[in-house]
Design a protein around this motif. Structure first.
Motif, PDB file in Angstrom:
ATOM      1  N   ARG A  51      69.255-126.641  -1.146  1.00  0.00           N
ATOM      2  CA  ARG A  51      68.430-127.542  -1.381  1.00  0.00           C
ATOM      3  C   ARG A  51      67.767-128.142  -0.151  1.00  0.00           C
ATOM      4  O   ARG A  51      66.597-128.136   0.276  1.00  0.00           O
ATOM      5  CB  ARG A  51      68.158-128.312  -2.572  1.00  0.00           C
ATOM      6  N   SER A  52      68.690-128.631   0.759  1.00  0.00           N
ATOM      7  CA  SER A  52      68.288-129.626   1.666  1.00  0.00           C
ATOM      8  C   SER A  52      67.675-128.633   2.902  1.00  0.00           C
ATOM      9  O   SER A  52      66.656-128.900   3.431  1.00  0.00           O
ATOM     10  CB  SER A  52      69.510-130.227   2.238  1.00  0.00           C
ATOM     11  N   VAL A  53      68.319-127.509   2.851  1.00  0.00           N
ATOM     12  CA  VAL A  53      67.945-126.497   3.708  1.00  0.00           C
ATOM     13  C   VAL A  53      66.459-125.891   3.387  1.00  0.00           C
ATOM     14  O   VAL A  53      65.539-125.875   4.211  1.00  0.00           O
ATOM     15  CB  VAL A  53      68.642-125.384   3.931  1.00  0.00           C
ATOM     16  N   TRP A  57      62.917-126.581   5.551  1.00  0.00           N
ATOM     17  CA  TRP A  57      62.018-125.364   5.703  1.00  0.00           C
ATOM     18  C   TRP A  57      60.586-125.499   5.427  1.00  0.00           C
ATOM     19  O   TRP A  57      59.769-125.515   6.317  1.00  0.00           O
ATOM     20  CB  TRP A  57      62.522-124.042   5.164  1.00  0.00           C
ATOM     21  N   LEU A  58      60.478-126.234   3.950  1.00  0.00           N
ATOM     22  CA  LEU A  58      59.317-126.316   3.684  1.00  0.00           C
ATOM     23  C   LEU A  58      58.549-127.400   4.168  1.00  0.00           C
ATOM     24  O   LEU A  58      57.259-127.138   4.865  1.00  0.00           O
ATOM     25  CB  LEU A  58      59.032-126.737   2.021  1.00  0.00           C
ATOM     26  N   ASN A  59      59.156-128.536   4.627  1.00  0.00           N
ATOM     27  CA  ASN A  59      58.448-129.731   5.340  1.00  0.00           C
ATOM     28  C   ASN A  59      58.204-129.541   6.484  1.00  0.00           C
ATOM     29  O   ASN A  59      57.337-129.928   7.167  1.00  0.00           O
ATOM     30  CB  ASN A  59      59.319-130.917   4.759  1.00  0.00           C
ATOM     31  N   SER A  60      59.157-128.985   7.288  1.00  0.00           N
ATOM     32  CA  SER A  60      59.133-128.780   8.701  1.00  0.00           C
ATOM     33  C   SER A  60      58.308-127.635   9.293  1.00  0.00           C
ATOM     34  O   SER A  60      57.621-127.872  10.236  1.00  0.00           O
ATOM     35  CB  SER A  60      60.579-128.603   9.223  1.00  0.00           C
ATOM     36  N   TYR A  61      58.101-126.682   8.361  1.00  0.00           N
ATOM     37  CA  TYR A  61      57.444-125.555   9.014  1.00  0.00           C
ATOM     38  C   TYR A  61      56.381-124.983   8.184  1.00  0.00           C
ATOM     39  O   TYR A  61      55.296-124.605   8.579  1.00  0.00           O
ATOM     40  CB  TYR A  61      58.563-124.246   9.041  1.00  0.00           C
ATOM     41  N   ASN A  76      57.975-117.862  10.222  1.00  0.00           N
ATOM     42  CA  ASN A  76      58.446-118.695   9.210  1.00  0.00           C
ATOM     43  C   ASN A  76      59.486-117.637   8.178  1.00  0.00           C
ATOM     44  O   ASN A  76      60.248-118.408   7.474  1.00  0.00           O
ATOM     45  CB  ASN A  76      57.586-119.533   8.455  1.00  0.00           C
ATOM     46  N   LEU A  77      58.740-116.776   8.111  1.00  0.00           N
ATOM     47  CA  LEU A  77      59.554-115.813   6.968  1.00  0.00           C
ATOM     48  C   LEU A  77      60.823-115.425   7.642  1.00  0.00           C
ATOM     49  O   LEU A  77      62.024-115.541   6.909  1.00  0.00           O
ATOM     50  CB  LEU A  77      58.739-114.542   6.798  1.00  0.00           C
ATOM     51  N   ASP A  78      60.909-115.156   8.994  1.00  0.00           N
ATOM     52  CA  ASP A  78      62.072-114.799   9.539  1.00  0.00           C
ATOM     53  C   ASP A  78      62.956-116.061   9.639  1.00  0.00           C
ATOM     54  O   ASP A  78      64.281-115.522   9.483  1.00  0.00           O
ATOM     55  CB  ASP A  78      61.706-114.302  11.115  1.00  0.00           C
ATOM     56  N   ARG A  79      62.381-117.021   9.636  1.00  0.00           N
ATOM     57  CA  ARG A  79      63.126-118.271   9.775  1.00  0.00           C
ATOM     58  C   ARG A  79      64.143-118.560   8.501  1.00  0.00           C
ATOM     59  O   ARG A  79      65.246-118.706   8.354  1.00  0.00           O
ATOM     60  CB  ARG A  79      62.346-119.598  10.231  1.00  0.00           C
ATOM     61  N   ILE A  80      63.346-118.459   7.103  1.00  0.00           N
ATOM     62  CA  ILE A  80      63.861-118.489   6.289  1.00  0.00           C
ATOM     63  C   ILE A  80      65.116-117.425   5.932  1.00  0.00           C
ATOM     64  O   ILE A  80      66.090-117.726   5.314  1.00  0.00           O
ATOM     65  CB  ILE A  80      63.012-118.561   4.872  1.00  0.00           C
ATOM     66  N   VAL A  81      64.910-116.182   6.316  1.00  0.00           N
ATOM     67  CA  VAL A  81      65.731-115.326   6.309  1.00  0.00           C
ATOM     68  C   VAL A  81      66.994-115.670   6.928  1.00  0.00           C
ATOM     69  O   VAL A  81      68.221-115.564   6.820  1.00  0.00           O
ATOM     70  CB  VAL A  81      65.289-113.997   6.760  1.00  0.00           C
ATOM     71  N   LEU A  82      66.759-116.436   8.352  1.00  0.00           N
ATOM     72  CA  LEU A  82      67.823-116.651   9.265  1.00  0.00           C
ATOM     73  C   LEU A  82      68.705-117.641   8.450  1.00  0.00           C
ATOM     74  O   LEU A  82      69.780-117.835   8.450  1.00  0.00           O
ATOM     75  CB  LEU A  82      67.382-117.115  10.376  1.00  0.00           C
TER      76      LEU A  82
END
Length: 135
Positions: A51-53, A57-61, A76-82
């Motif tokens: 949940r923190s991650v 992701w939502l707030n920062s990106y 941002n899609l690549d980032r959430i997969v990472l």
């Protein structure tokens, strides 16, 4: 979740479903909120770390994007997969997309949730963080 291709396929289903719900119109905010929810549900064994991650992701990106209606961007899609690969413990992953701030936040999130994670998982995550210079 050992395979990011399933995670990506689930994201594509979310995009398709939201578009169908909205009469063919894409709603990036709604898609990203559902992706964040998928991320949390896919990582139930990680206590509040997922949940923190996802909130990060939502707030920062996503919410900080100048083009929210078209999110997630490919980056941002690549980032959430990472982030997913990080929680899956993939040590040999190319994490170059992560900024120093991302690593510092991941370190802080892991520290905050340390007592709720099993020791092997915590050690693996901290090892990845250490290998990427955030300790």
């Amino acid at each position: 979740m050992a395979d990011s291709s399933k995670f990506l396929a689930d994201i594509q289903r979310i995009k398709k479903h939201v578009r169908a719900e909205n009469g063919g119109n894409y709603d990036g905010r709604k898609v990203c909120e559902q992706i964040a929810s998928l991320f949390v549900n896919s990582n139930r064994n990680m206590a509040d770390l997922a949940r923190s991650v996802s909130d990060y992701w939502l707030n920062s990106y996503i919410f900080a994007s100048g083009d929210l209606k078209n999110e997630p961007s490919q980056e941002n899609l690549d980032r959430i997969v990472l982030f997913q690969n990080f929680l899956d413990g993939f040590e040999d992953e190319d994490y170059s997309l992560f900024s120093d701030g991302d690593w510092e936040n991941l370190r802080d999130f892991c520290n905050d949730e340390a007592e709720n994670l099993d020791l092997d998982t915590l050690q693996n995550l901290m090892s990845i963080i250490l290998n990427n210079g955030a300790l």
